[in-house]
Design a protein around this motif. Structure first.
Motif, PDB file in Angstrom:
ATOM      1  N   ASP A 266      -4.301  45.825 -43.451  1.00 39.75           N
ATOM      2  CA  ASP A 266      -4.921  44.488 -43.798  1.00 39.75           C
ATOM      3  C   ASP A 266      -4.493  43.982 -45.150  1.00 39.75           C
ATOM      4  O   ASP A 266      -4.672  44.590 -46.236  1.00 39.75           O
ATOM      5  CB  ASP A 266      -6.497  44.381 -43.583  1.00 39.75           C
ATOM      6  CG  ASP A 266      -6.867  44.851 -42.250  1.00 39.75           C
ATOM      7  OD1 ASP A 266      -6.554  44.416 -41.466  1.00 39.75           O
ATOM      8  OD2 ASP A 266      -7.660  45.894 -42.158  1.00 39.75           O
ATOM      9  N   LEU A 267      -3.803  43.088 -45.234  1.00 40.40           N
ATOM     10  CA  LEU A 267      -3.059  42.302 -46.586  1.00 40.40           C
ATOM     11  C   LEU A 267      -3.376  40.961 -46.556  1.00 40.40           C
ATOM     12  O   LEU A 267      -2.459  40.016 -46.943  1.00 40.40           O
ATOM     13  CB  LEU A 267      -1.732  42.600 -46.521  1.00 40.40           C
ATOM     14  CG  LEU A 267      -1.334  44.275 -46.796  1.00 40.40           C
ATOM     15  CD1 LEU A 267       0.386  44.315 -46.713  1.00 40.40           C
ATOM     16  CD2 LEU A 267      -2.004  44.583 -47.949  1.00 40.40           C
ATOM     17  N   GLN A 268      -4.672  40.321 -46.131  1.00 37.03           N
ATOM     18  CA  GLN A 268      -4.859  39.025 -46.117  1.00 37.03           C
ATOM     19  C   GLN A 268      -4.992  38.648 -47.700  1.00 37.03           C
ATOM     20  O   GLN A 268      -5.678  39.190 -48.274  1.00 37.03           O
ATOM     21  CB  GLN A 268      -6.391  38.748 -45.347  1.00 37.03           C
ATOM     22  CG  GLN A 268      -6.172  38.839 -43.714  1.00 37.03           C
ATOM     23  CD  GLN A 268      -7.014  38.411 -42.961  1.00 37.03           C
ATOM     24  OE1 GLN A 268      -7.817  37.557 -43.422  1.00 37.03           O
ATOM     25  NE2 GLN A 268      -7.493  39.133 -41.773  1.00 37.03           N
ATOM     26  N   LYS A 269      -4.534  37.357 -48.110  1.00 39.86           N
ATOM     27  CA  LYS A 269      -4.681  36.604 -49.424  1.00 39.86           C
ATOM     28  C   LYS A 269      -4.448  37.705 -50.253  1.00 39.86           C
ATOM     29  O   LYS A 269      -5.024  38.060 -51.353  1.00 39.86           O
ATOM     30  CB  LYS A 269      -6.176  36.627 -49.419  1.00 39.86           C
ATOM     31  CG  LYS A 269      -6.614  35.256 -48.522  1.00 39.86           C
ATOM     32  CD  LYS A 269      -7.857  34.840 -48.767  1.00 39.86           C
ATOM     33  CE  LYS A 269      -8.438  33.625 -47.937  1.00 39.86           C
ATOM     34  NZ  LYS A 269      -9.877  33.272 -48.394  1.00 39.86           N
ATOM     35  N   CYS A 270      -3.287  38.183 -50.330  1.00 42.11           N
ATOM     36  CA  CYS A 270      -2.453  39.296 -51.145  1.00 42.11           C
ATOM     37  C   CYS A 270      -1.581  38.585 -52.024  1.00 42.11           C
ATOM     38  O   CYS A 270      -0.634  39.487 -52.624  1.00 42.11           O
ATOM     39  CB  CYS A 270      -2.431  40.694 -50.420  1.00 42.11           C
ATOM     40  SG  CYS A 270      -3.670  41.672 -49.804  1.00 42.11           S
ATOM     41  N   GLY A 271      -1.103  37.497 -51.980  1.00 39.87           N
ATOM     42  CA  GLY A 271      -0.096  37.054 -52.546  1.00 39.87           C
ATOM     43  C   GLY A 271       1.320  37.339 -52.205  1.00 39.87           C
ATOM     44  O   GLY A 271       2.182  37.273 -53.085  1.00 39.87           O
ATOM     45  N   ASN A 297      -3.040  34.347 -43.883  1.00 39.27           N
ATOM     46  CA  ASN A 297      -3.648  33.629 -45.089  1.00 39.27           C
ATOM     47  C   ASN A 297      -2.718  33.984 -46.360  1.00 39.27           C
ATOM     48  O   ASN A 297      -3.677  34.102 -47.618  1.00 39.27           O
ATOM     49  CB  ASN A 297      -5.172  34.360 -45.409  1.00 39.27           C
ATOM     50  CG  ASN A 297      -6.244  33.569 -44.335  1.00 39.27           C
ATOM     51  OD1 ASN A 297      -5.766  32.516 -43.750  1.00 39.27           O
ATOM     52  ND2 ASN A 297      -7.178  33.874 -44.250  1.00 39.27           N
ATOM     53  N   ASN A 298      -1.669  34.047 -46.344  1.00 37.76           N
ATOM     54  CA  ASN A 298      -0.712  34.145 -47.294  1.00 37.76           C
ATOM     55  C   ASN A 298       0.232  32.825 -47.300  1.00 37.76           C
ATOM     56  O   ASN A 298       1.321  32.851 -46.533  1.00 37.76           O
ATOM     57  CB  ASN A 298       0.153  35.355 -47.252  1.00 37.76           C
ATOM     58  CG  ASN A 298      -0.565  36.481 -47.583  1.00 37.76           C
ATOM     59  OD1 ASN A 298      -0.905  36.929 -48.797  1.00 37.76           O
ATOM     60  ND2 ASN A 298      -1.039  37.467 -46.530  1.00 37.76           N
ATOM     61  N   PRO A 299      -0.072  31.888 -47.950  1.00 36.20           N
ATOM     62  CA  PRO A 299       0.594  30.556 -47.963  1.00 36.20           C
ATOM     63  C   PRO A 299       1.935  30.581 -48.415  1.00 36.20           C
ATOM     64  O   PRO A 299       2.737  29.828 -47.558  1.00 36.20           O
ATOM     65  CB  PRO A 299      -0.370  29.626 -49.110  1.00 36.20           C
ATOM     66  CG  PRO A 299      -1.454  30.266 -49.289  1.00 36.20           C
ATOM     67  CD  PRO A 299      -1.257  31.974 -49.097  1.00 36.20           C
ATOM     68  N   LEU A 300       2.350  31.682 -49.013  1.00 34.54           N
ATOM     69  CA  LEU A 300       3.986  31.717 -49.345  1.00 34.54           C
ATOM     70  C   LEU A 300       4.749  32.183 -47.947  1.00 34.54           C
ATOM     71  O   LEU A 300       5.845  32.255 -48.506  1.00 34.54           O
ATOM     72  CB  LEU A 300       4.136  32.490 -50.402  1.00 34.54           C
ATOM     73  CG  LEU A 300       3.332  31.779 -51.755  1.00 34.54           C
ATOM     74  CD1 LEU A 300       3.769  32.828 -53.004  1.00 34.54           C
ATOM     75  CD2 LEU A 300       3.974  30.347 -52.133  1.00 34.54           C
ATOM     76  N   VAL A 301       4.086  32.747 -47.084  1.00 38.50           N
ATOM     77  CA  VAL A 301       4.969  33.349 -46.109  1.00 38.50           C
ATOM     78  C   VAL A 301       5.109  32.318 -44.843  1.00 38.50           C
ATOM     79  O   VAL A 301       3.979  31.639 -44.530  1.00 38.50           O
ATOM     80  CB  VAL A 301       4.251  34.575 -45.418  1.00 38.50           C
ATOM     81  CG1 VAL A 301       5.088  35.296 -44.364  1.00 38.50           C
ATOM     82  CG2 VAL A 301       3.866  35.567 -46.664  1.00 38.50           C
ATOM     83  N   ASP A 302       6.265  32.100 -44.467  1.00 42.22           N
ATOM     84  CA  ASP A 302       6.558  31.187 -43.245  1.00 42.22           C
ATOM     85  C   ASP A 302       5.486  31.681 -41.979  1.00 42.22           C
ATOM     86  O   ASP A 302       5.419  32.755 -41.628  1.00 42.22           O
ATOM     87  CB  ASP A 302       7.938  31.184 -42.862  1.00 42.22           C
ATOM     88  CG  ASP A 302       8.746  30.736 -44.097  1.00 42.22           C
ATOM     89  OD1 ASP A 302       8.300  29.868 -44.789  1.00 42.22           O
ATOM     90  OD2 ASP A 302      10.030  30.983 -44.388  1.00 42.22           O
ATOM     91  N   LYS A 303       5.236  30.722 -41.500  1.00 42.47           N
ATOM     92  CA  LYS A 303       4.349  30.778 -40.065  1.00 42.47           C
ATOM     93  C   LYS A 303       5.039  31.500 -39.182  1.00 42.47           C
ATOM     94  O   LYS A 303       4.631  32.328 -38.405  1.00 42.47           O
ATOM     95  CB  LYS A 303       3.782  29.517 -39.597  1.00 42.47           C
ATOM     96  CG  LYS A 303       2.665  28.963 -40.587  1.00 42.47           C
ATOM     97  CD  LYS A 303       2.262  27.515 -40.027  1.00 42.47           C
ATOM     98  CE  LYS A 303       1.467  26.940 -40.991  1.00 42.47           C
ATOM     99  NZ  LYS A 303       0.760  25.493 -40.401  1.00 42.47           N
ATOM    100  N   VAL A 304       6.517  31.173 -38.950  1.00 45.58           N
ATOM    101  CA  VAL A 304       7.093  31.733 -38.028  1.00 45.58           C
ATOM    102  C   VAL A 304       7.189  33.489 -38.126  1.00 45.58           C
ATOM    103  O   VAL A 304       7.344  34.169 -37.242  1.00 45.58           O
ATOM    104  CB  VAL A 304       8.558  31.209 -37.746  1.00 45.58           C
ATOM    105  CG1 VAL A 304       9.329  31.885 -36.775  1.00 45.58           C
ATOM    106  CG2 VAL A 304       8.404  29.798 -37.637  1.00 45.58           C
ATOM    107  N   LEU A 305       7.568  33.718 -39.478  1.00 44.64           N
ATOM    108  CA  LEU A 305       7.717  35.387 -39.915  1.00 44.64           C
ATOM    109  C   LEU A 305       6.263  35.896 -39.737  1.00 44.64           C
ATOM    110  O   LEU A 305       6.323  37.182 -39.281  1.00 44.64           O
ATOM    111  CB  LEU A 305       7.891  35.220 -41.330  1.00 44.64           C
ATOM    112  CG  LEU A 305       8.553  36.642 -41.725  1.00 44.64           C
ATOM    113  CD1 LEU A 305       9.534  37.159 -40.801  1.00 44.64           C
ATOM    114  CD2 LEU A 305       8.996  36.448 -43.278  1.00 44.64           C
ATOM    115  N   ILE A 306       5.068  35.081 -39.752  1.00 41.65           N
ATOM    116  CA  ILE A 306       3.949  35.794 -39.634  1.00 41.65           C
ATOM    117  C   ILE A 306       3.781  36.236 -38.105  1.00 41.65           C
ATOM    118  O   ILE A 306       3.247  37.127 -37.734  1.00 41.65           O
ATOM    119  CB  ILE A 306       2.844  34.825 -40.187  1.00 41.65           C
ATOM    120  CG1 ILE A 306       2.884  34.836 -41.723  1.00 41.65           C
ATOM    121  CG2 ILE A 306       1.447  35.406 -39.578  1.00 41.65           C
ATOM    122  CD1 ILE A 306       1.556  33.884 -42.207  1.00 41.65           C
TER     123      ILE A 306
END
Length: 586
Positions: A266-271, A297-306
């Motif tokens: 789990d790596l939520q909100k890890c920058g 919950n990592n804003p710098l990651v594209d939603k498509v990639l998530i």
């Protein structure tokens, strides 16, 4: 009374409640309901902020000798942290005085860790240890580590929201690394950086080597190694540590590439950014054991990639146990807890659209409706712990082949078929299409899909994943092609400049005055070449003369050189035997 007290002391390790009430009566205090509420279930779970200093001695003494509790969880929601832990009073946001609870003092945390160390040493039943929000210091962690190292039963260790930092995690890792029982660790919000992520990656590497050695030893005895019963970590939770970043994700991805035992990370909100997410996606190409890889919950990651990462993990986890669930994002919980702002009237327009997918055999049942449709079992994306975005994406695939909806059905009900109803609800005020809430309703049916249909669905989903990966690689190749084309244009421009320079030089050489200059230059060059050849011949003939004077002229004759060749035309003979009279006669 003396006999009863002696019996209670003997039964104290096996009856926490009786011994706790006995100690409270001994010090003339009242047992707390918050402590007793779950003791009948073998659980000690309470918030220590409201406990007074006098309430702690019976609890700590009862914990230190206990042998029958399976779950111990002590938490604190006080936000003072280590800065105010050594004082008695702290000041709030608006300057208000508030008393620091005793659980946050350095003496009390040390006594608690000492009692837990003794409990871990003697207890064969303790499975779960949760210490949430406590300001644990280095001394406390060292004491707790000794107990974890000696325990053979604890499986779940959580220090969520304890500001232990990387140094504290390194201390805890000394016991986790060599433990044969710990399977789940939770370090949510512990102020960790990429160094802490590297500590966890080292644990994965070390335990993988031990497991490979155990598997090799089993294979030598002609046995099949049982990976599920081997010791080591199965779940690592590092949510809420924003300084882990791409470097920490890369360290974890490097060790997860060939790992066969870790099931959830789990790596939520890890920058994390796109680079770290791509490294984890690369690890999924060879990893075949991960059931959960949560980078939401990592804003710098594209939603498509998530979405791609989540769907890839769902493809890997197909057919495996659903023991490891997806953790609910904390952002939604905080928003729900806070509620609407004061003075603002929320006006929302909800859009509800339902898509139902059920076998055709349900249409002809008696009464017009089957029992599965009449009494559907509602299961939301939060209750089933499945990411709502992936569930929404599965709901949008309404084609003839079996899609990810069937994967969800098989994970929820692997024995029989289920009628799936995906309900999409979204707010229409300023929200994009991604913010949709998905509710999956499941009901048992009398008939199930055939094995061939399920195989077709699996193949279809696998092709979909391969298509997405190909699209990502195609985008990268397009970018490389654009760079190559720009470089090719630069080379063509440079080639044009060189051609123009060559043409101008040729025109300059082809001018009327340039021919005579070239002929003069060529004649001069020819004269110099002839002169150098003549000098070489003169030196050669002088050498022949020297041979003749030395009485070695026969060597020249043997070499096929005639005597007439000794005197070049128009040049005097260079000989050391020519006298002055002969020179005068000549």
């Amino acid at each position: 009374m003396v006999q009863n007290s002696a019996q209670i002391r003997r039964q104290g390790p096996h009856d926490f409640l009786a011994y706790y009430e006995f100690l409270c009566a001994k010090q003339d205090s009242v047992p707390l309901n918050a402590v007793k509420i779950n003791l009948d279930k073998g659980m000690l779970d309470f918030n220590g902020d409201k406990l007074k200093l006098v309430d702690w001695p019976p609890i700590l003494e009862s914990i230190s000798i206990n042998k029958h509790l399976r779950h111990i969880a002590i938490s604190s929601t006080f936000q003072g942290g280590l800065a105010f832990a050594d004082s008695d009073i702290s000041y709030g946001k608006y300057g208000s005085r508030r008393k620091i609870p005793p659980i946050c003092s350095k003496d009390m945390t040390f006594k608690l860790c000492k009692a837990l160390r003794e409990c871990l040493t003697v207890s064969p039943c303790l499975k779960t240890l949760h210490l949430h929000g406590l300001p644990l210091r280095e001394r406390d962690l060292i004491t707790l580590t000794k107990g974890l190292a000696e325990s053979s039963s604890v499986e779940n260790v959580s220090l969520a929201n304890c500001p232990i930092s990387d140094n504290g995690l390194e201390i805890i890792c000394q016991s986790v690394k060599y433990s044969t029982s710990i399977r789940l660790v939770d370090f949510t919000g512990c102020n960790l950086t990429w160094i802490g992520a590297e500590h966890m990656a080292n644990i994965i590497k070390h335990q993988a080597m031990q497991r490979h050695s155990a598997a090799w030893a089993e294979s030598l005895r002609y046995r099949l190694p049982q990976f599920d019963v081997m010791s080591g970590l199965r779940r690592i939770t590092l949510n809420g540590n924003s300084l882990i970043g791409d470097r920490g994700a890369a360290a974890l991805a490097h060790e997860l590439t060939e790992d066969l035992w870790v099931k959830a990370v789990d790596l939520q909100k890890c920058g994390l950014s796109n680079e770290g997410a791509r490294r984890l996606l690369e690890a999924l190409k060879t990893n075949s054991s991960l059931c959960v890889l949560d980078i939401r919950n990592n804003p710098l990651v594209d939603k498509v990639l998530i979405k791609t990462v989540i769907e890839k993990v769902l493809m890997i986890a197909k057919g495996q146990s659903s023991e490891y669930c997806w953790i609910k994002p904390t952002s939604t919980e905080s928003q729900k807890a806070s509620g609407p702002k004061r003075g603002v009237i929320p006006v929302t327009v909800r859009r509800r659209s339902t898509y139902r997918k059920a076998p055709a055999s349900l249409k002809g049942t008696s009464g017009g409706q089957s029992s599965a449709v009449a009494q559907p079992k509602k299961l939301s994306s939060r209750s089933s712990m499945i990411p709502w975005r992936a569930a929404a994406r599965a709901g949008r695939q309404r084609c003839g082949d079996v899609s990810l909806v069937e994967i969800l059905n098989s994970r929820i009900n692997p024995t029989g078929a289920a009628a799936v109803e995906v309900t999409v609800e979204s707010d229409s005020e300023g929200e994009d299409s991604e913010s949709e809430e998905v509710v999956v309703e499941v009901g048992q049916t009398s008939s199930s899909l055939g094995a061939t249909d399920r195989i077709t669905g699996q193949q279809y989903d696998r092709i979909q994943m391969e298509l997405k990966e190909c699209r990502l690689s195609l985008a990268a190749e397009r970018r490389a092609r654009l760079r190559a084309e720009s470089r090719l244009k630069e080379c063509e421009l440079e080639k044009g400049y060189l051609r123009d320079a060559n043409r101008s030089l040729s025109e300059a050489l082809g001018a009327p005055g340039s021919g005579s200059a070239l002929r003069t230059f060529s004649s001069l060059e020819d004269e110099s070449v002839l002169e150098s050849i003549e000098n070489s011949f003169n030196k050669f003939h002088a050498f022949l003369d020297l041979l003749k004077d030395a009485g070695l002229g026969q060597l020249a004759s043997m070499a096929g050189i005639n005597t007439s060749d000794f005197q070049p035309l128009g040049k005097p003979q260079l000989s050391s035997t020519v006298g002055p009279q002969q020179e005068a006669a000549a």
